[in-house]
Every structure is written in structure tokens, then in C-alpha cells.
Design a protein around this motif. Structure first.
Motif, mmCIF file in Angstrom:
data_model
loop_
_atom_site.group_PDB
_atom_site.id
_atom_site.type_symbol
_atom_site.label_atom_id
_atom_site.label_comp_id
_atom_site.label_asym_id
_atom_site.label_seq_id
_atom_site.Cartn_x
_atom_site.Cartn_y
_atom_site.Cartn_z
ATOM 1 N N ILE A 125 -43.660 29.816 -19.383
ATOM 2 C CA ILE A 125 -42.615 29.187 -18.569
ATOM 3 C C ILE A 125 -41.867 30.241 -17.757
ATOM 4 C CG2 ILE A 125 -40.459 27.879 -18.660
ATOM 5 C CD1 ILE A 125 -41.542 26.530 -21.210
ATOM 6 N N SER A 129 -40.107 30.364 -13.976
ATOM 7 C CA SER A 129 -38.681 30.638 -13.780
ATOM 8 C C SER A 129 -38.485 31.734 -12.746
ATOM 9 C CB SER A 129 -38.027 31.026 -15.107
ATOM 10 O OG SER A 129 -38.112 29.972 -16.038
ATOM 11 N N ARG A 137 -36.273 25.410 -6.907
ATOM 12 C CA ARG A 137 -36.901 24.545 -7.905
ATOM 13 C C ARG A 137 -38.246 24.000 -7.412
ATOM 14 N NH1 ARG A 137 -34.624 21.268 -12.165
ATOM 15 N NH2 ARG A 137 -35.880 19.396 -12.572
ATOM 16 N N ARG A 140 -40.597 17.952 -7.308
ATOM 17 C CA ARG A 140 -41.287 16.895 -8.031
ATOM 18 C C ARG A 140 -42.466 16.410 -7.184
ATOM 19 N NH1 ARG A 140 -40.256 14.005 -12.363
ATOM 20 N NH2 ARG A 140 -41.232 11.953 -12.600
ATOM 21 N N GLU A 185 -46.526 21.544 -20.719
ATOM 22 C CA GLU A 185 -45.588 20.495 -21.111
ATOM 23 C C GLU A 185 -44.343 20.538 -20.227
ATOM 24 O OE1 GLU A 185 -44.269 17.245 -23.181
ATOM 25 O OE2 GLU A 185 -46.144 18.268 -23.666
ATOM 26 N N TRP A 186 -43.841 21.717 -19.965
ATOM 27 C CA TRP A 186 -42.645 21.885 -19.128
ATOM 28 C C TRP A 186 -42.914 21.430 -17.686
ATOM 29 C CZ3 TRP A 186 -41.669 25.107 -14.867
ATOM 30 C CH2 TRP A 186 -40.321 25.254 -14.529
ATOM 31 N N THR A 189 -43.107 17.461 -17.763
ATOM 32 C CA THR A 189 -41.916 16.728 -18.203
ATOM 33 C C THR A 189 -40.664 17.138 -17.434
ATOM 34 O OG1 THR A 189 -41.510 18.326 -19.986
ATOM 35 C CG2 THR A 189 -42.841 16.375 -20.515
ATOM 36 N N SER A 190 -40.517 18.425 -17.123
ATOM 37 C CA SER A 190 -39.304 18.903 -16.457
ATOM 38 C C SER A 190 -39.428 18.991 -14.944
ATOM 39 C CB SER A 190 -38.916 20.285 -17.008
ATOM 40 O OG SER A 190 -38.597 20.210 -18.382
ATOM 41 N N ARG A 191 -40.649 19.125 -14.440
ATOM 42 C CA ARG A 191 -40.831 19.286 -12.998
ATOM 43 C C ARG A 191 -41.656 18.155 -12.374
ATOM 44 N NH1 ARG A 191 -37.188 21.793 -14.073
ATOM 45 N NH2 ARG A 191 -36.659 23.942 -13.545
#
Length: 263
Positions: A125, A129, A137, A140, A185-186, A189-191
Motif C-alpha cells: 500500500i 501512498s 488521490r 474511483r 484489497e485496499w 475497497t478504498s479506491r
């Protein structure tokens, strides 16, 4: 799909459909992110190699030149897509992957520093970052491409895959970087990414036994592009990807021609 993504794709989709001229592409360029298929194409050690058989090549009885060939290939070799059903029962086969999952804004993350130093590198991850600290960011609905630097080794199987052995012995000897399951997973789910690609034979690192990264992505119907070419020519932001695979009914994957438009 974000408003920015929809707007950036409109000229490309329209042009591909023949609705507008190529003028929206002036000032930019296309990059081919696919390897050709030949006797040099790299495959998983348990897969048969690519075969091209001549049906006819020469002057026909009618007096004109004519050529035709037949080919044989595994789904998962060369530049190809893994459909979600490859690692998740009941998920999408390659012919049912929505086009909007195969066309979109590209995010290219350079992880070559860690990957070239360690053949067993699993992209964490923290690499994403660092990318976000420089570029903002990850949007999506982006298509995330991982540049490990291993494309420079194609088509040398030892340097690219870690081995030229075949069969089960070859599988045990595979050594190349991949995406860490936690980072996969990140990303989903997060992006909320819609596809991911890498310039190695597999999104899981070569020594993986459980293929956890494949399973995480497949469970969310995220297609995976493997053996992606020419990522060293790609900008980290701004490009648009069009990745259209052979439409094999019920297939777990297929060869794919990936093109990137760089304004």
C-alpha cells in the motif's frame, strides 16, 4: 464513473464508433501496450506455447496471391486478461466483462525500484501512498497499471519469469514481482478501481501458492491485465486505456490488445 472520466472518454469512444473524425487525437499519440504472438511468446510453465500453422500461402488456382493461417493458444499467455471467473466461481467470464471495465483513465505506478531489487517483491500500500502524495488521490474507476520494470526482460524467460523450466518444476522456480493481497484489497475497497494491470506474468508474485491477490480482485469482478508491454513509455497520469480481449464465450481469459491514448 466520474464526470471527468466520462468526458475524457467521449472523443475516444465516438471515434472508435466512427462518429467523429480523428481530429480530437491531434497533438497526442497512441502507445501499444501489447506483445505480439509468436514462438517467442512467454506462457505459464504448464501451458502449451503459441502455434501458428499455415493453411495456405502462395498463388491460388485463380492466379492471385492468398494467405491463411490457423493458430492455437492458451487463454493465459502473452498480453492477456484474466476474467474474474478465472479465480472466483460464478463471476464474470471474459465475454461478459463490461466494456466500461476495459476502457478508462490510466494510473501508472512505478514500483521498479523495489521490484528490480527483489524478484519476490509484493507491491505494498505504501507504494500507492507515495504515488498519491505526488499526484493526488487515485480516482474511483481508474485502471491501475504497475510498472515493475520487468518489461525490459521480455522475451527472455529466465530474466522475465525467473526460469525457462517447464511443467511443475518450472512453476516452483517462478520468480517475479506481484501485487500484495493487502494492497489489492485496499485498491478495490478504498479506491474503487475497475481494472489492474502489470508488466509481469501474474498479478500474484511468482512464488505465490494461494493466489490471494487474484482471488481478491476476482471476487469483486475486477479484470486483470498481465504481461502488459511498454509501460516505460507511459505517463503516470493523463492516458486513457482501451483493452479489448478476444470475446471467448465462457472464457476465463483471453489475449488482449491494449492501446493507450496519451494527449
Amino acid at each position: 464513473m466520474t464526470t471527468l472520466t466520462r468526458l475524457s472518454l467521449l472523443p475516444i469512444v465516438a471515434s472508435l464508433a466512427g462518429c467523429v473524425s480523428a481530429r480530437p487525437f491531434s497533438g497526442g499519440s497512441w502507445i501499444d501496450l501489447s506483445y505480439d504472438y509468436s514462438d517467442e511468446t512467454l506462457y505459464w510453465p504448464t501451458s502449451d506455447p503459441f502455434e501458428l500453422r499455415t493453411v495456405f500461402d502462395g498463388v491460388s488456382e485463380g492466379g492471385y496471391y492468398y494467405s491463411a493461417y490457423a493458430f492455437s493458444t492458451a487463454e493465459h499467455g502473452g498480453t492477456h486478461v484474466d476474467a474474474p471467473v478465472h479465480f472466483a466461481a460464478g463471476k464474470l467470464p471474459v465475454d461478459r466483462v463490461p466494456l466500461e471495465h476495459l476502457i478508462g483513465d490510466a494510473v501508472v505506478v512505478d514500483v521498479s525500484r523495489g521490484a528490480l531489487a527483489n524478484r519476490d517483491y509484493q507491491v505494498p500500500i505504501e507504494d500507492f501512498s507515495r504515488w498519491e502524495a505526488a499526484h493526488g488521490r487515485i480516482p474511483r474507476g481508474a485502471i491501475v497499471l504497475l510498472r515493475t520494470g520487468y518489461g525490459r526482460f521480455w522475451p527472455d524467460p529466465v530474466r522475465y519469469m525467473g526460469t525457462d523450466r517447464r511443467g511443475a518444476e518450472g512453476v516452483r522456480a517462478l520468480r517475479f514481482p506481484g501485487l500484495h493481497p493487502d494492497a489489492a484489497e485496499w485498491l478495490v475497497t478504498s479506491r474503487g478501481i475497475k481494472a489492474v494491470g502489470i508488466d509481469t506474468p501474474s498479478i500474484d508474485h511468482g512464488q505465490s501458492k494461494g493466489f490471494e491477490t487474484h482471488r481478491i480482485l476476482a471476487a469483486r469482478d475486477v479484470p486483470i491485465f498481465e504481461n502488459v508491454a511498454n509501460l516505460d513509455r507511459m505517463p503516470e497520469t493523463g492516458a486513457v486505456i482501451v483493452a479489448l480481449p478476444m470475446k471467448i464465450r465462457g472464457g476465463s481469459g483471453a489475449p488482449v490488445r491494449i492501446a493507450a491514448w496519451v494527449p
